[in-house]
Design a protein around this motif. Structure first.
Motif, mmCIF file in Angstrom:
data_model
loop_
_atom_site.group_PDB
_atom_site.id
_atom_site.type_symbol
_atom_site.label_atom_id
_atom_site.label_comp_id
_atom_site.label_asym_id
_atom_site.label_seq_id
_atom_site.Cartn_x
_atom_site.Cartn_y
_atom_site.Cartn_z
ATOM 1 N N ALA A 33 -3.184 3.769 4.060
ATOM 2 C CA ALA A 33 -2.675 2.430 3.755
ATOM 3 C C ALA A 33 -3.557 1.349 4.372
ATOM 4 O O ALA A 33 -3.845 0.326 3.740
ATOM 5 C CB ALA A 33 -1.241 2.289 4.251
ATOM 6 N N VAL B 293 -0.812 8.977 6.082
ATOM 7 C CA VAL B 293 -0.314 7.892 5.229
ATOM 8 C C VAL B 293 -0.750 6.530 5.762
ATOM 9 O O VAL B 293 -1.191 5.653 5.008
ATOM 10 C CB VAL B 293 1.221 7.971 5.118
ATOM 11 N N THR B 294 -0.627 6.348 7.073
ATOM 12 C CA THR B 294 -0.942 5.053 7.680
ATOM 13 C C THR B 294 -2.421 4.717 7.548
ATOM 14 O O THR B 294 -2.793 3.588 7.180
ATOM 15 C CB THR B 294 -0.530 5.048 9.157
ATOM 16 N N LEU C 8 5.913 10.565 2.755
ATOM 17 C CA LEU C 8 6.869 10.066 3.747
ATOM 18 C C LEU C 8 8.116 10.946 3.782
ATOM 19 O O LEU C 8 8.678 11.202 4.864
ATOM 20 C CB LEU C 8 7.238 8.616 3.426
ATOM 21 N N ILE D 209 2.756 8.430 -1.954
ATOM 22 C CA ILE D 209 3.109 8.043 -0.585
ATOM 23 C C ILE D 209 4.588 8.336 -0.325
ATOM 24 O O ILE D 209 4.955 8.795 0.765
ATOM 25 C CB ILE D 209 2.784 6.554 -0.347
ATOM 26 N N TYR D 210 5.447 8.061 -1.318
ATOM 27 C CA TYR D 210 6.866 8.386 -1.151
ATOM 28 C C TYR D 210 7.050 9.868 -0.843
ATOM 29 O O TYR D 210 7.845 10.256 0.024
ATOM 30 C CB TYR D 210 7.655 8.012 -2.409
ATOM 31 N N GLN E 269 0.817 -1.208 0.000
ATOM 32 C CA GLN E 269 0.000 0.000 0.000
ATOM 33 C C GLN E 269 0.858 1.269 0.000
ATOM 34 O O GLN E 269 0.386 2.346 -0.357
ATOM 35 C CB GLN E 269 -0.934 0.021 1.227
ATOM 36 N N PHE E 270 2.128 1.139 0.402
ATOM 37 C CA PHE E 270 3.026 2.297 0.443
ATOM 38 C C PHE E 270 3.815 2.456 -0.848
ATOM 39 O O PHE E 270 4.564 3.417 -0.991
ATOM 40 C CB PHE E 270 3.997 2.170 1.621
ATOM 41 N N ASP E 271 3.655 1.501 -1.781
ATOM 42 C CA ASP E 271 4.439 1.527 -3.021
ATOM 43 C C ASP E 271 3.747 2.417 -4.041
ATOM 44 O O ASP E 271 3.124 1.965 -4.997
ATOM 45 C CB ASP E 271 4.592 0.093 -3.560
#
Length: 913
Positions: free
Chosen positions: A108, A104-105, A82, A78-79, A72-74
């Motif tokens: 995800a 973000v969490t 973060l 999201i990058y 889910q962070f890919d």
């Protein structure tokens, strides 16, 4: 051929061999599998199922939960977020960093939960559209789920079926099977029932039918020798085509937009950072965290996930309406459907055939009763006429024996295992006094030519205890009349009267009946195999049977709803033209006179063809080429076409159509594989319901976009103006992040659950090539961004003018922005109607739950001391709170006035709504 020792063959207790079954005589295979041509008993089948397990390929291993969570962070968005959190932490802004990480969490986790739900939903859908198999259990033909097959089951396969397991054929008649998926051969393989050489390669094993391959023509019987992972397809671990993963062109379009938008935001943020530090003298850490907060706020990181949820909800709603989505792009296409090309039988009608009329050379008999219930009388001129009924017995016997259907009672209902018309003929025979089991036992079938759409008849050869042999034939009356030289009558055979029968066919068809003809030849010699040469001479025409299949009552309303929605409905059937016209009149399908026949289409050149299909709504006596050509011609004129079908001959048109819709009950596996949607109830009403849901899904996606992008603009522009013009920022970076956090996980999700908007089926179909950002949405982004900016700054400056502290002024600005976003949510819930109504104000349960969470969170944000410490807020007085609520009311009125003016001026439609 060399004898194969028993040791080389695995029996039912050791299924894994498979390599040698093709070299063994069929009777020996049956003996080794401890079964017989009448099939297994139910008890034995149950025991074997427990031993071997279900006939299903092993499920591919699922990714571990931790990998699915990390996936889910890919994402580029999201990058960036973060990296922003890391920058905030390095600069000592721990709260800002924590809020970004929380955004973000939560995003995800929402994506992870949705993916898990989607996988479970798709798995359930696979089971709903799993193939069926016709098997013999306890000596009777029954239909079961293919997963319940076991070694030793005797299975029947025919044109259009997907072979449900590896079979050793025990009987093959004109059987052709497409084995390209296993052998790569583009030509269908000709199948026989005699053994092949032990060393024959896979493509030369002519007595085997392999799991997953498709029957192109003919009919066959075989015994199951391997199931599940032990089949040939299981050995090479090649899964059959299944429901597609949750990705669509629209989602790809959204993801591409989000990536490009992110780069634009990064460049703009860098420019704003440079301006703030160089031109306005901001300390670079403060300027950086402010710019990061703005960038985090404006990037719609949750948009792809929310749209995915919207699509998944639409799929589940359609499943509840008996429309199973096999390929998700169909959800989008449904919303743009402008023409529905529908089959007649079972879709527009009940598919409960009843033999209503019997016509012999001397009598016309009407049959009472309806459906498959074998209760009724044979009446001639309103009374039982023994002579008329006696004259009809040869025809009725032919109808019973040249027939593969079984009629059985299930509770209060009668169920047909097999073709509906054949089931109606069995019911007719019982009404006439026949005992089907006794009659079939007395007239043993020795061979048959199965029905095929190409030659349009079925023939069977039977022997009696006296040693006589007779051939019975049933099929399209025109085809049989061309094959016959004489007709049966009370005084014996006499020359065929073509004109009489043509008039009778037209009369029955004009009353909406479907007509079958019956013929026989006797005596005949017993040959090894029944062939077409046996039918070239000596056939005697017995008469006609007319069937009725009444229209579904609910379809009449559904067609009217399509008409109001700007959707044209066209009936395309293989039935007689008069039959099609009669049904169309009952359905109020068309006001045009007459039906266009396949012959009419054949005579038309391209221009005439196009004119015909646009002028007419009823097409009769069509073949696969006609259906395909009709779909292409409609698409060539810009129409978005949904096409229904159930047979092998429908597959090309189903693939060509924008939305292929296969029938779940009567549809062949070939048709289901070619289609995007499978109807579980074969009902036209379900198609209309699916179109309504498709429009709802697209409306909800547009509402999500319409709410997400403009609402971010207001807060961003307010702070940007403060930096550019040099006044105090109306919100701190951490407050901006708070707004993003609390609204993304509440109001940002609820529009996915919106019900169908009133008037959805009163609008014309949307354009298939509608852009992601239509002119209306561009206008809304600019208009709402400007309104939000003006309202937020007005409240901020008002608070300062009242002598409030900067913290209080910012708290009021944050609250009014949240109120504006909430008000705007209620506004976009109805894009085509006013939201100032009781229904609009009431909201749906998801909306009310989200609103309650937002209110509770904002009260804590405003009045909780620990929130004051974390976010730099201050309490707001009751009077100022009323000012904030009043500003929200004014905003609602302004937004509704704008919607009203655009709706009345026709601007909504011109701007792509």
């Amino acid at each position: 051929m060399s004898e194969v020792p028993d040791a080389a063959i695995k029996g039912p207790n050791d299924q894994a061999s498979g390599e040698i079954w093709h070299a063994v005589d069929a009777d020996r295979v049956l003996a080794l599998l401890l079964t017989e041509r009448g099939g297994l008993s139910s008890a034995e089948a149950k025991a074997r199922l427990a031993t071997y397990g279900p006939n299903a390929l092993p499920e591919p291993p699922r990714r571990p939960a931790w990998r699915r969570l990390l996936a889910q962070f890919d994402n580029m968005l999201i990058y960036f977020l973060l990296a922003a959190a890391l920058a905030a932490a390095v600069l000592g802004h721990a709260i800002d960093a924590a809020v970004i990480v929380a955004v973000v969490t939560i995003n995800a986790i929402a994506g992870f939960i949705q993916e898990d739900k989607a996988e479970r939903a798709l798995s359930a859908i696979r089971k709903m559209i799993s193939p069926r198999a016709h098997v013999w259990r306890d000596g009777h033909r029954v239909s079961i789920a293919a997963a319940d097959l076991v070694p030793g089951d005797v299975v029947m396969i025919e044109a259009g079926d997907r072979v449900p397991a590896d079979l050793r054929l025990t009987r093959a008649r004109g059987l052709l099977i497409d084995e390209a998926m296993l052998t790569g051969e583009s030509v269908a393989a000709d199948k026989q029932d005699h053994p092949a050489a032990p060393d024959a390669p896979l493509g030369d094993r002519h007595c085997m039918a392999f799991c997953g391959t498709v029957v192109s023509a003919g009919q066959g019987f075989g015994v199951v020798v391997a199931t599940g992972g032990r089949t040939e397809i299981g050995r090479i671990n090649s899964l059959m085509q299944s429901v597609e993963q949750l990705t669509t062109p629209l989602l790809k379009q959204i993801n591409q937009f989000a990536q490009r938008f992110t780069w634009v935001v990064i460049v703009a943020a860098a420019a704003l950072f440079a301006f703030a530090t160089l031109a306005r003298g901001y300390a670079w850490p403060e300027a950086l965290i402010a710019v990061v907060a703005l960038a985090v706020s404006v990037i719609p990181e949750g948009l792809p996930a929310v749209i995915t949820i919207t699509l998944a909800i639409g799929v589940q709603r359609m499943a509840r309406r008996n429309a199973i989505i096999r390929r998700l792009p169909a959800v989008e296409s449904l919303g743009a459907t402008s023409v529905i090309c529908s089959d007649k039988t079972g879709t527009l009608t009940r598919n409960e055939m009843t033999a209503r009329r019997i016509v012999t050379a001397d009598h016309t008999i009407l049959v009472s009763g309806s459906g498959y219930v074998p209760q009724g009388q044979l009446l001639s001129e309103g009374r039982v006429d023994a002579d008329a009924n006696q004259a009809a017995l040869p025809l009725i016997r032919s109808a019973l024996l040249c027939n593969d259907a079984q009629l059985r009672q299930a509770g209060e209902h009668y169920v047909v295992d097999g073709d509906p018309m054949e089931g109606a003929l069995v019911a007719l025979a019982i009404k006439a006094g026949f005992d089907p089991a006794a009659e079939r036992s007395a007239w043993q079938r020795s061979d048959e030519i199965p029905f095929d759409a190409q030659h349009r008849f079925m023939a069977t050869r039977h022997s009696t205890a006296s040693g006589d042999h007779v051939i019975f034939v049933k099929g399209a009356p025109e085809r049989l009349l061309a094959m016959c030289q004489s007709q049966s009558s009370a005084v014996g055979p006499r020359p065929l009267d073509h004109q009489f029968w043509t008039e009778q066919i037209a009369r029955a068809a004009a009353e909406g009946e479907r007509v079958l003809g019956f013929a026989m030849r006797a005596p005949v010699r017993a040959s090894d195999q029944l062939g077409f040469a046996d039918l070239e001479c000596g056939l005697m025409f017995l008469g006609l049977v007319g069937f009725i299949d009444p229209p579904r009552d609910e379809v009449i309303q559904a067609i009217a709803e399509c008409r109001s929605a700007g959707i044209s409905v066209k009936m395309i059937t293989g039935d007689h033209a008069a039959t099609a016209e009669a049904i169309a009149r009952q359905l109020r399908l068309t006001e045009a006179a007459g039906a266009v026949s396949g012959a009419d289409l054949d005579r038309a050149d391209d221009d005439e063809f196009s004119a015909l299909i646009h002028r007419s709504d009823v097409f009769a006596r069509t073949n696969p080429e006609h259906k395909l050509r009709i779909v292409r011609a409609l698409q060539g004129s810009g129409a978005v076409v949904a096409m229904t079908g159930d047979g092998v001959n429908d597959a090309p048109a189903l693939k060509q159509a924008d939305v292929g819709i296969a029938m779940g009950h009567k549809g062949t596996e070939t048709a289901k594989e070619a289609a995007e949607i499978v109807l579980l109830d074969d009902n036209f009403v379900s198609i209309v319901a699916a179109v309504r849901e498709g429009r709802t899904v697209y409306d909800n996606i547009r509402k999500v976009i319409s709410w997400t992008i403009p609402t971010n603009g207001g807060e961003v522009l307010s702070v940007t103006l403060a930096i550019l013009l040099g006044f105090a920022m109306p919100m701190t970076p951490v407050q901006i992040l708070w707004i993003n956090l609390i609204l993304t996980v509440t109001l940002g999700l609820v529009l996915a659950f919106e019900p169908t908007e009133p008037g959805t089926m009163s609008r014309p179909p949307r354009a298939a090539d509608a852009p992601l950002l239509p002119p209306f949405l561009v206008w809304r982004i600019l208009f709402v961004t400007l309104l939000f900016t003006m309202g937020t700054l007005a409240i901020f400056f008002f608070a300062q003018a009242q002598g409030h502290t900067l913290e209080t002024a910012r708290t009021m600005a944050v609250n009014v922005l949240v109120v504006f976003k909430t008000v705007y949510l209620f506004n976009v819930r109805y894009l085509h109607a006013s939201s100032l109504s009781f229904r609009g104000a009431l909201g749906t349960p998801p909306v009310l739950i989200a609103l309650a969470v937002v209110i509770a969170a904002q009260l804590a944000f405003t009045y909780a001391p620990f929130m004051h410490t974390l976010f730099g807020t201050a309490p707001v007085s009751l009077q100022d709170g009323l000012v904030i609520i009043g500003a929200g009311a004014v905003m609602m009125v302004v937004l509704e006035l704008e919607k009203l003016l655009m709706r009345r001026s026709g601007a909504l439609r011109r701007l792509g709504v």
